[in-house]
Design a protein around this motif. Structure first.
Motif, PDB file in Angstrom:
ATOM      1  N   UNK A   1      44.891 -89.364 -20.285  1.00  4.28           N
ATOM      2  CA  UNK A   1      46.118 -89.025 -19.590  1.00  4.28           C
ATOM      3  C   UNK A   1      45.903 -87.858 -18.619  1.00  4.28           C
ATOM      4  N   UNK A   2      45.016 -86.941 -19.007  1.00  5.57           N
ATOM      5  CA  UNK A   2      44.778 -85.781 -18.152  1.00  5.57           C
ATOM      6  C   UNK A   2      44.250 -86.201 -16.778  1.00  5.57           C
ATOM      7  N   UNK A   3      43.307 -87.120 -16.750  1.00  6.57           N
ATOM      8  CA  UNK A   3      42.723 -87.537 -15.468  1.00  6.57           C
ATOM      9  C   UNK A   3      43.754 -88.232 -14.586  1.00  6.57           C
ATOM     10  N   UNK A   4      44.583 -89.063 -15.175  1.00  8.07           N
ATOM     11  CA  UNK A   4      45.631 -89.734 -14.411  1.00  8.07           C
ATOM     12  C   UNK A   4      46.630 -88.718 -13.872  1.00  8.07           C
ATOM     13  N   UNK A   5      47.038 -87.789 -14.728  1.00 10.72           N
ATOM     14  CA  UNK A   5      47.969 -86.742 -14.292  1.00 10.72           C
ATOM     15  C   UNK A   5      47.349 -85.886 -13.189  1.00 10.72           C
ATOM     16  N   UNK A  10      47.173 -84.079  -7.746  1.00  5.74           N
ATOM     17  CA  UNK A  10      46.371 -83.846  -6.550  1.00  5.74           C
ATOM     18  C   UNK A  10      47.057 -84.417  -5.314  1.00  5.74           C
ATOM     19  N   UNK A  11      47.581 -85.608  -5.414  1.00  7.01           N
ATOM     20  CA  UNK A  11      48.279 -86.212  -4.275  1.00  7.01           C
ATOM     21  C   UNK A  11      49.522 -85.417  -3.899  1.00  7.01           C
ATOM     22  N   UNK A  12      50.285 -84.980  -4.891  1.00  5.11           N
ATOM     23  CA  UNK A  12      51.496 -84.203  -4.597  1.00  5.11           C
ATOM     24  C   UNK A  12      51.140 -82.911  -3.877  1.00  5.11           C
ATOM     25  N   UNK A  13      50.165 -82.199  -4.395  1.00  2.11           N
ATOM     26  CA  UNK A  13      49.774 -80.916  -3.811  1.00  2.11           C
ATOM     27  C   UNK A  13      49.205 -81.091  -2.404  1.00  2.11           C
ATOM     28  N   UNK A  14      48.315 -82.059  -2.215  1.00  2.00           N
ATOM     29  CA  UNK A  14      47.643 -82.187  -0.926  1.00  2.00           C
ATOM     30  C   UNK A  14      48.529 -82.811   0.143  1.00  2.00           C
ATOM     31  N   UNK A  46      41.257 -84.533   3.197  1.00  2.29           N
ATOM     32  CA  UNK A  46      40.813 -85.920   3.024  1.00  2.29           C
ATOM     33  C   UNK A  46      39.891 -86.045   1.809  1.00  2.29           C
ATOM     34  N   UNK A  47      38.963 -85.124   1.679  1.00  2.00           N
ATOM     35  CA  UNK A  47      38.054 -85.148   0.520  1.00  2.00           C
ATOM     36  C   UNK A  47      38.854 -84.998  -0.777  1.00  2.00           C
ATOM     37  N   UNK A  48      39.835 -84.135  -0.774  1.00  2.00           N
ATOM     38  CA  UNK A  48      40.649 -83.941  -1.966  1.00  2.00           C
ATOM     39  C   UNK A  48      41.481 -85.177  -2.297  1.00  2.00           C
ATOM     40  N   UNK A  49      41.999 -85.864  -1.272  1.00  2.00           N
ATOM     41  CA  UNK A  49      42.712 -87.125  -1.506  1.00  2.00           C
ATOM     42  C   UNK A  49      41.776 -88.155  -2.145  1.00  2.00           C
ATOM     43  N   UNK A  50      40.581 -88.258  -1.624  1.00  2.00           N
ATOM     44  CA  UNK A  50      39.609 -89.226  -2.149  1.00  2.00           C
ATOM     45  C   UNK A  50      39.251 -88.881  -3.594  1.00  2.00           C
ATOM     46  N   UNK A  51      38.918 -87.615  -3.852  1.00  2.00           N
ATOM     47  CA  UNK A  51      38.547 -87.214  -5.212  1.00  2.00           C
ATOM     48  C   UNK A  51      39.719 -87.368  -6.179  1.00  2.00           C
TER      49      UNK A  51
END
Length: 71
Positions: A1-5, A10-14, A46-51
């Motif tokens: 669950x941690x990885x999904x969260x 990450x998407x919300x922040x970026x 972009x890198x953060x979105x991908x990761x």
């Protein structure tokens, strides 16, 4: 669950960061061209979105693998 969260977070922040970057006075030169500040931070975004996506997908697949399989 941690990885999904983490992927969702990450998407919300970026997304917020990308909007703020676009509106930043430091992002654009007087002639309207992007500055080095904008380019560096756009690449970082972009890198953060991908990761974030990769990590979220790994987490989602792990969650799905833990579910009992129906026969």
């Amino acid at each position: 669950m941690f990885l999904t969260a983490f992927g969702v977070w990450s998407w919300i922040i970026w997304i917020t960061f990308a909007k703020n970057l676009w509106d930043s006075d430091r992002a654009w030169a007087a002639d309207g061209s992007p500055t080095a500040y904008f380019i560096v931070h756009a690449v970082l975004t972009v890198v953060s979105f991908v990761l974030g996506t990769v990590i979220g997908v790994i987490g989602w697949r792990a969650l799905r693998a833990r579910r009992p399989q129906s026969a």
